[in-house]
Design an enzyme around this catalytic site. Sequence first.
Site, PDB file in Angstrom:
ATOM      1  N   TYR A 106       3.796   8.207   2.049  1.00  0.00           N
ATOM      2  CA  TYR A 106       2.801   8.661   1.080  1.00  0.00           C
ATOM      3  C   TYR A 106       1.424   8.847   1.719  1.00  0.00           C
ATOM      4  O   TYR A 106       0.572   9.523   1.145  1.00  0.00           O
ATOM      5  CB  TYR A 106       2.680   7.690  -0.099  1.00  0.00           C
ATOM      6  CG  TYR A 106       3.968   7.431  -0.862  1.00  0.00           C
ATOM      7  CD1 TYR A 106       5.093   8.250  -0.702  1.00  0.00           C
ATOM      8  CD2 TYR A 106       4.072   6.361  -1.746  1.00  0.00           C
ATOM      9  CE1 TYR A 106       6.267   8.000  -1.397  1.00  0.00           C
ATOM     10  CE2 TYR A 106       5.248   6.110  -2.447  1.00  0.00           C
ATOM     11  CZ  TYR A 106       6.344   6.928  -2.261  1.00  0.00           C
ATOM     12  OH  TYR A 106       7.501   6.663  -2.950  1.00  0.00           O
ATOM     13  N   ASP A 152       4.251  -0.136  -5.876  1.00  0.00           N
ATOM     14  CA  ASP A 152       5.240   0.540  -5.037  1.00  0.00           C
ATOM     15  C   ASP A 152       4.532   1.534  -4.126  1.00  0.00           C
ATOM     16  O   ASP A 152       3.796   2.399  -4.584  1.00  0.00           O
ATOM     17  CB  ASP A 152       6.256   1.284  -5.912  1.00  0.00           C
ATOM     18  CG  ASP A 152       7.267   2.055  -5.077  1.00  0.00           C
ATOM     19  OD1 ASP A 152       8.175   1.414  -4.510  1.00  0.00           O
ATOM     20  OD2 ASP A 152       7.139   3.294  -4.968  1.00  0.00           O
TER      21      ASP A 152
END
Length: 310
Positions: A50, A45
């Site tokens: 991020y 994931d």
Amino acid sequence: MANKTFKLNTGQDIPALGLGTWQSEPGKVREAVVHALKAGYRLIDCAYCYGNEAEVGEGLREAFEQGIVKREDVFVVTKVWATYTSRCALGLQKSLDALGLDYVDLFLVHWPLLMNPEGNDDRFPKLPNGERDIIRSHNHVDTWKQMEALVATGKTKAIGVSNYSKRYLEQLLPHATIVPAVNQIENHPALPQQEIVDLCKENKIHIMAYSPLGSTGGPLFTAEPVVKIAEKHGVKPSAVLLSYHIPRGSTVLAKSVTPERIVENRNLVDLDADDVKLLNDWSDQLTKEGKLTRFVYPPFGVDFGFPDKS
């Protein structure tokens, strides 16, 4: 248990356990991905937000080159970030380029809002007063219409949402030509979000749980029912908190860059009816007492419809 899969409304099989990469230490993500795939993980994931998709991509490439797995063996999830929710095709392409992939298995709307795509930062644009630069006239249903168009491109096999409350799902579903395959939400016994889980089950939307241990440092590790069940099965509290999701029919994301912990997190236990009841009773008690705990809630200044935050 760790090799279990669930069936999505698209017909795809999704692993019950995945490796999460949020807040993973820079420079350690590539190695973590390779180690996880060697250890048997088959779901990774990630998200544009991020800032580590290039490292995830390096790990995937290394695993493919070493013959650990083939591309079709790995379920790769990424998400369109809030500065790209008016430009979903571009958001997806940027993630694919960073990951070095032709397609992902699942593409999610990370949060149902739009931050200024022409703001002062690619990911977190701010106003002069320091608040997030949010386009408040944006309708999240418009984002979903763009997501639906991406399926035909072959660049994602499925689409879904993340951080969607019951209220937001009820706004979206009447307009959806394609029902989301997944809703990825914070989920653990101290935040069961049962109203969302139940609505998703009714509409064949699979739940993917993030922050299953509560948060960095694991504040749920000392909770009485968790400790009791861990002692009964001879496992660590983390194993109980990760295993909690399997009888719920949900996929759970375990986050670590430490090789030992990556392996350890695969040691799920088969919780029996008594274990499940104990955890559910604790959740019900926390709900009644108004003591549910949400560990992840970015300061967007937006009411996303969660009862504990509305």
